[in-house]
Design an enzyme around this catalytic site. Structure first.
Site, PDB file in Angstrom:
ATOM      1  N   SER A 141      -9.106   5.162   5.035  1.00  0.00           N
ATOM      2  CA  SER A 141      -7.947   4.296   5.262  1.00  0.00           C
ATOM      3  C   SER A 141      -8.115   3.082   4.370  1.00  0.00           C
ATOM      4  O   SER A 141      -9.232   2.756   3.951  1.00  0.00           O
ATOM      5  CB  SER A 141      -7.834   3.901   6.739  1.00  0.00           C
ATOM      6  OG  SER A 141      -9.037   3.319   7.208  1.00  0.00           O
ATOM      7  N   GLU A 158      -6.893  -1.091   3.395  1.00  0.00           N
ATOM      8  CA  GLU A 158      -6.273  -2.348   3.809  1.00  0.00           C
ATOM      9  C   GLU A 158      -5.712  -3.075   2.602  1.00  0.00           C
ATOM     10  O   GLU A 158      -6.361  -3.182   1.561  1.00  0.00           O
ATOM     11  CB  GLU A 158      -7.296  -3.245   4.507  1.00  0.00           C
ATOM     12  CG  GLU A 158      -6.692  -4.595   4.946  1.00  0.00           C
ATOM     13  CD  GLU A 158      -7.713  -5.506   5.584  1.00  0.00           C
ATOM     14  OE1 GLU A 158      -8.141  -5.201   6.707  1.00  0.00           O
ATOM     15  OE2 GLU A 158      -8.090  -6.522   4.950  1.00  0.00           O
ATOM     16  N   HIS A 213      -1.268  -5.403  10.945  1.00  0.00           N
ATOM     17  CA  HIS A 213      -2.137  -6.251  11.756  1.00  0.00           C
ATOM     18  C   HIS A 213      -1.250  -7.086  12.672  1.00  0.00           C
ATOM     19  O   HIS A 213      -0.153  -7.497  12.287  1.00  0.00           O
ATOM     20  CB  HIS A 213      -2.958  -7.186  10.867  1.00  0.00           C
ATOM     21  CG  HIS A 213      -4.052  -6.498  10.122  1.00  0.00           C
ATOM     22  ND1 HIS A 213      -5.226  -7.130   9.791  1.00  0.00           N
ATOM     23  CD2 HIS A 213      -4.160  -5.239   9.635  1.00  0.00           C
ATOM     24  CE1 HIS A 213      -6.012  -6.288   9.137  1.00  0.00           C
ATOM     25  NE2 HIS A 213      -5.373  -5.136   9.022  1.00  0.00           N
ATOM     26  N   ARG A 247      -7.421 -10.851  17.704  1.00  0.00           N
ATOM     27  CA  ARG A 247      -7.146 -12.153  18.317  1.00  0.00           C
ATOM     28  C   ARG A 247      -6.493 -13.078  17.313  1.00  0.00           C
ATOM     29  O   ARG A 247      -5.507 -13.757  17.597  1.00  0.00           O
ATOM     30  CB  ARG A 247      -8.450 -12.792  18.821  1.00  0.00           C
ATOM     31  CG  ARG A 247      -8.236 -14.126  19.541  1.00  0.00           C
ATOM     32  CD  ARG A 247      -9.509 -14.961  19.613  1.00  0.00           C
ATOM     33  NE  ARG A 247      -9.897 -15.468  18.292  1.00  0.00           N
ATOM     34  CZ  ARG A 247     -10.996 -16.156  18.054  1.00  0.00           C
ATOM     35  NH1 ARG A 247     -11.837 -16.404  19.044  1.00  0.00           N
ATOM     36  NH2 ARG A 247     -11.276 -16.577  16.830  1.00  0.00           N
ATOM     37  N   GLY A 248      -7.052 -13.133  16.103  1.00  0.00           N
ATOM     38  CA  GLY A 248      -6.563 -14.031  15.065  1.00  0.00           C
ATOM     39  C   GLY A 248      -7.449 -15.260  14.943  1.00  0.00           C
ATOM     40  O   GLY A 248      -8.110 -15.676  15.906  1.00  0.00           O
ATOM     41  N   ASP A 249      -7.481 -15.817  13.756  1.00  0.00           N
ATOM     42  CA  ASP A 249      -8.272 -17.030  13.524  1.00  0.00           C
ATOM     43  C   ASP A 249      -7.632 -18.215  14.235  1.00  0.00           C
ATOM     44  O   ASP A 249      -6.404 -18.346  14.265  1.00  0.00           O
ATOM     45  CB  ASP A 249      -8.368 -17.326  12.027  1.00  0.00           C
ATOM     46  CG  ASP A 249      -9.099 -16.230  11.274  1.00  0.00           C
ATOM     47  OD1 ASP A 249      -9.990 -15.598  11.876  1.00  0.00           O
ATOM     48  OD2 ASP A 249      -8.770 -16.000  10.094  1.00  0.00           O
ATOM     49  N   HIS A 285     -19.610 -11.617  15.611  1.00  0.00           N
ATOM     50  CA  HIS A 285     -18.463 -12.478  15.299  1.00  0.00           C
ATOM     51  C   HIS A 285     -18.920 -13.937  15.254  1.00  0.00           C
ATOM     52  O   HIS A 285     -19.738 -14.371  16.081  1.00  0.00           O
ATOM     53  CB  HIS A 285     -17.383 -12.307  16.376  1.00  0.00           C
ATOM     54  CG  HIS A 285     -16.086 -12.952  16.038  1.00  0.00           C
ATOM     55  ND1 HIS A 285     -15.882 -14.311  16.126  1.00  0.00           N
ATOM     56  CD2 HIS A 285     -14.908 -12.417  15.600  1.00  0.00           C
ATOM     57  CE1 HIS A 285     -14.644 -14.591  15.767  1.00  0.00           C
ATOM     58  NE2 HIS A 285     -14.033 -13.464  15.444  1.00  0.00           N
ATOM     59  N   ASN A 305     -17.504  -7.773  24.501  1.00  0.00           N
ATOM     60  CA  ASN A 305     -16.106  -7.997  24.122  1.00  0.00           C
ATOM     61  C   ASN A 305     -15.516  -6.757  23.449  1.00  0.00           C
ATOM     62  O   ASN A 305     -14.364  -6.384  23.716  1.00  0.00           O
ATOM     63  CB  ASN A 305     -16.013  -9.196  23.186  1.00  0.00           C
ATOM     64  CG  ASN A 305     -14.575  -9.585  22.885  1.00  0.00           C
ATOM     65  OD1 ASN A 305     -13.760  -9.726  23.791  1.00  0.00           O
ATOM     66  ND2 ASN A 305     -14.262  -9.752  21.613  1.00  0.00           N
ATOM     67  N   LYS A 333     -12.259  -4.254  24.656  1.00  0.00           N
ATOM     68  CA  LYS A 333     -11.139  -3.802  23.822  1.00  0.00           C
ATOM     69  C   LYS A 333     -10.970  -2.289  23.909  1.00  0.00           C
ATOM     70  O   LYS A 333      -9.836  -1.778  23.972  1.00  0.00           O
ATOM     71  CB  LYS A 333     -11.354  -4.252  22.367  1.00  0.00           C
ATOM     72  CG  LYS A 333     -11.237  -5.758  22.172  1.00  0.00           C
ATOM     73  CD  LYS A 333     -11.272  -6.176  20.722  1.00  0.00           C
ATOM     74  CE  LYS A 333     -12.654  -6.275  20.161  1.00  0.00           C
ATOM     75  NZ  LYS A 333     -12.689  -6.907  18.822  1.00  0.00           N
ATOM     76  N   GLN A 368     -16.389 -14.946  -5.137  1.00  0.00           N
ATOM     77  CA  GLN A 368     -15.416 -14.820  -4.053  1.00  0.00           C
ATOM     78  C   GLN A 368     -16.067 -14.187  -2.834  1.00  0.00           C
ATOM     79  O   GLN A 368     -15.811 -14.592  -1.694  1.00  0.00           O
ATOM     80  CB  GLN A 368     -14.241 -13.971  -4.519  1.00  0.00           C
ATOM     81  CG  GLN A 368     -13.110 -13.840  -3.505  1.00  0.00           C
ATOM     82  CD  GLN A 368     -11.997 -12.943  -4.004  1.00  0.00           C
ATOM     83  OE1 GLN A 368     -12.246 -11.816  -4.430  1.00  0.00           O
ATOM     84  NE2 GLN A 368     -10.773 -13.445  -3.983  1.00  0.00           N
ATOM     85  N   PHE A 410     -16.193 -15.356   1.203  1.00  0.00           N
ATOM     86  CA  PHE A 410     -15.830 -14.487   2.322  1.00  0.00           C
ATOM     87  C   PHE A 410     -16.984 -14.380   3.314  1.00  0.00           C
ATOM     88  O   PHE A 410     -16.797 -14.473   4.533  1.00  0.00           O
ATOM     89  CB  PHE A 410     -15.488 -13.075   1.818  1.00  0.00           C
ATOM     90  CG  PHE A 410     -14.170 -12.963   1.116  1.00  0.00           C
ATOM     91  CD1 PHE A 410     -13.213 -13.959   1.212  1.00  0.00           C
ATOM     92  CD2 PHE A 410     -13.872 -11.838   0.356  1.00  0.00           C
ATOM     93  CE1 PHE A 410     -11.995 -13.849   0.562  1.00  0.00           C
ATOM     94  CE2 PHE A 410     -12.654 -11.713  -0.296  1.00  0.00           C
ATOM     95  CZ  PHE A 410     -11.717 -12.721  -0.198  1.00  0.00           C
ATOM     96  N   HIS A 449     -13.095   2.759   5.984  1.00  0.00           N
ATOM     97  CA  HIS A 449     -11.954   1.865   5.809  1.00  0.00           C
ATOM     98  C   HIS A 449     -12.272   0.933   4.645  1.00  0.00           C
ATOM     99  O   HIS A 449     -13.279   0.224   4.665  1.00  0.00           O
ATOM    100  CB  HIS A 449     -11.722   1.048   7.088  1.00  0.00           C
ATOM    101  CG  HIS A 449     -10.488   0.198   7.056  1.00  0.00           C
ATOM    102  ND1 HIS A 449      -9.212   0.707   7.141  1.00  0.00           N
ATOM    103  CD2 HIS A 449     -10.336  -1.152   6.958  1.00  0.00           C
ATOM    104  CE1 HIS A 449      -8.331  -0.278   7.096  1.00  0.00           C
ATOM    105  NE2 HIS A 449      -8.987  -1.416   6.977  1.00  0.00           N
ATOM    106  N   ARG A 495      -6.552  -4.200  -5.118  1.00  0.00           N
ATOM    107  CA  ARG A 495      -7.040  -3.702  -6.410  1.00  0.00           C
ATOM    108  C   ARG A 495      -7.589  -2.294  -6.175  1.00  0.00           C
ATOM    109  O   ARG A 495      -8.605  -2.132  -5.503  1.00  0.00           O
ATOM    110  CB  ARG A 495      -8.119  -4.625  -6.983  1.00  0.00           C
ATOM    111  CG  ARG A 495      -7.574  -6.006  -7.331  1.00  0.00           C
ATOM    112  CD  ARG A 495      -8.635  -6.893  -7.955  1.00  0.00           C
ATOM    113  NE  ARG A 495      -8.102  -8.187  -8.309  1.00  0.00           N
ATOM    114  CZ  ARG A 495      -7.454  -8.477  -9.426  1.00  0.00           C
ATOM    115  NH1 ARG A 495      -7.255  -7.514 -10.333  1.00  0.00           N
ATOM    116  NH2 ARG A 495      -7.004  -9.683  -9.681  1.00  0.00           N
TER     117      ARG A 495
END
Length: 298
Positions: free
Chosen positions: A26, A28, A88, A118-120, A156, A168, A172, A219, A223, A273, A279
């Site tokens: 898959s 992203e 997402h 959840r999101g940042d 996390h 956690n 989920k 970069q 990250f 994934h 790219r």
């Protein structure tokens, strides 16, 4: 030593040959912020879509403009390709009514796979009172979605410790997640230990490794600092003195990622994934090495 290395490589390649046709991938993508980036995105989608991925996901931002771009990309993928589009979705910036309405819109338009996060937490926001497990349960209350969630082999950044992070993830899965996709990593043993811990905790869904083909090491360091991912010394060494040599960086990045998927395939991993960063070149090369070929149209 040379013979041992050749024998090791031969065994890895033999293992991949045995898995041909039995591996799922898959991809992203992220929504474009300009017309130039939009062209790059669709070039990537068109390049990778013949590999018949299980699904393609599109990232999501907390700002309304980014949300709209995500929705636009998802709709175009849905309407113009045969790919399974998986948006997402985060709950950090929306209430339950908004989320249910959006979920209904997705379901009614034929989009039944969602990556639930959840999101940042935006700067200045209080600690969250809702989590990704709540979003999974909400989605399940709307329709029978295929739901992917995030997993963190190196914990996390907001988790108290590794055990609470694992608990956690189990919440989920118990709420209805179909699979977990990991944050990118480079230490394969870290992933394998995490997979073992998930199994021991009764987490029975597939723990899909997230693979980030590296083309820009500077970069990557940014990250990794944000996501609590460790960069091994050997990776620093591989990319040393290559800041002004993009061609060699491409070759090094491809070689590292191909070695990773070879070893993971040998360890029984059948789903991968790829974080493409819009790219396609390295991802396509890795899939080719995995034995995944473009699907011919009858």
């Amino acid at each position: 030593m040379a013979f041992h290395h050749a024998q090791h490589s031969s065994l890895l390649n033999q293992n991949l040959a045995e898995h041909n046709g039995d591996i799922n991938v898959s991809f992203e993508f992220f929504p474009p912020a300009s017309s130039e980036m939009e062209q790059m995105l669709w070039k990537s989608i068109l390049r990778l879509s013949p590999l018949d991925p299980k699904f393609v996901s599109v990232t999501y931002g907390a700002l309304s403009g980014v949300r709209d771009r995500t929705h636009n990309v998802i709709e175009r993928i849905q309407n113009e390709t045969s790919l399974v589009a998986a948006p997402h979705l985060t709950l950090i910036d929306a209430d339950d009514c908004e989320l249910k309405e959006l979920a209904k819109q997705y379901w009614n338009s034929g989009i039944d796979h969602i990556v639930a996060l959840r999101g940042d937490i935006p700067e200045g926001y209080d600690n969250p009172q809702r989590y990704a497990s709540d979003l999974v349960a909400l989605l399940r209350s709307v329709a029978d979605f295929d739901i992917s969630v995030a997993a963190y082999p190196e914990v996390h950044p907001d988790a108290l410790n590794a055990q609470s992070d694992l608990v956690n993830l189990k919440r989920k899965v118990e709420a209805g997640a179909s699979r977990a996709i990991t944050q990118f990593f480079f230490d394969i043993e870290t992933y394998l230990r995490f997979r073992d811990r998930c199994a021991a905790a009764g987490i029975e869904v597939e723990i899909v490794p997230g693979i980030l083909p590296v083309t820009n090491f500077q970069q990557l360091k940014k990250f990794a600092g944000i996501t609590n991912v460790s960069i091994p010394d050997w990776l620093h060494h591989q990319f040393s003195d290559l800041d002004n040599d993009p061609e060699t960086r491409q070759l090094v990045g491809a070689n590292i990622a191909i070695d990773m998927v070879k070893v993971l395939a040998r360890e029984g991993v059948k789903d991968f994934h790829f974080y493409t960063l819009n790219r396609p070149e390295l991802t396509y090369a890795i899939c080719h090495t995995l034995g995944i070929r473009p699907q011919k149209v009858a």
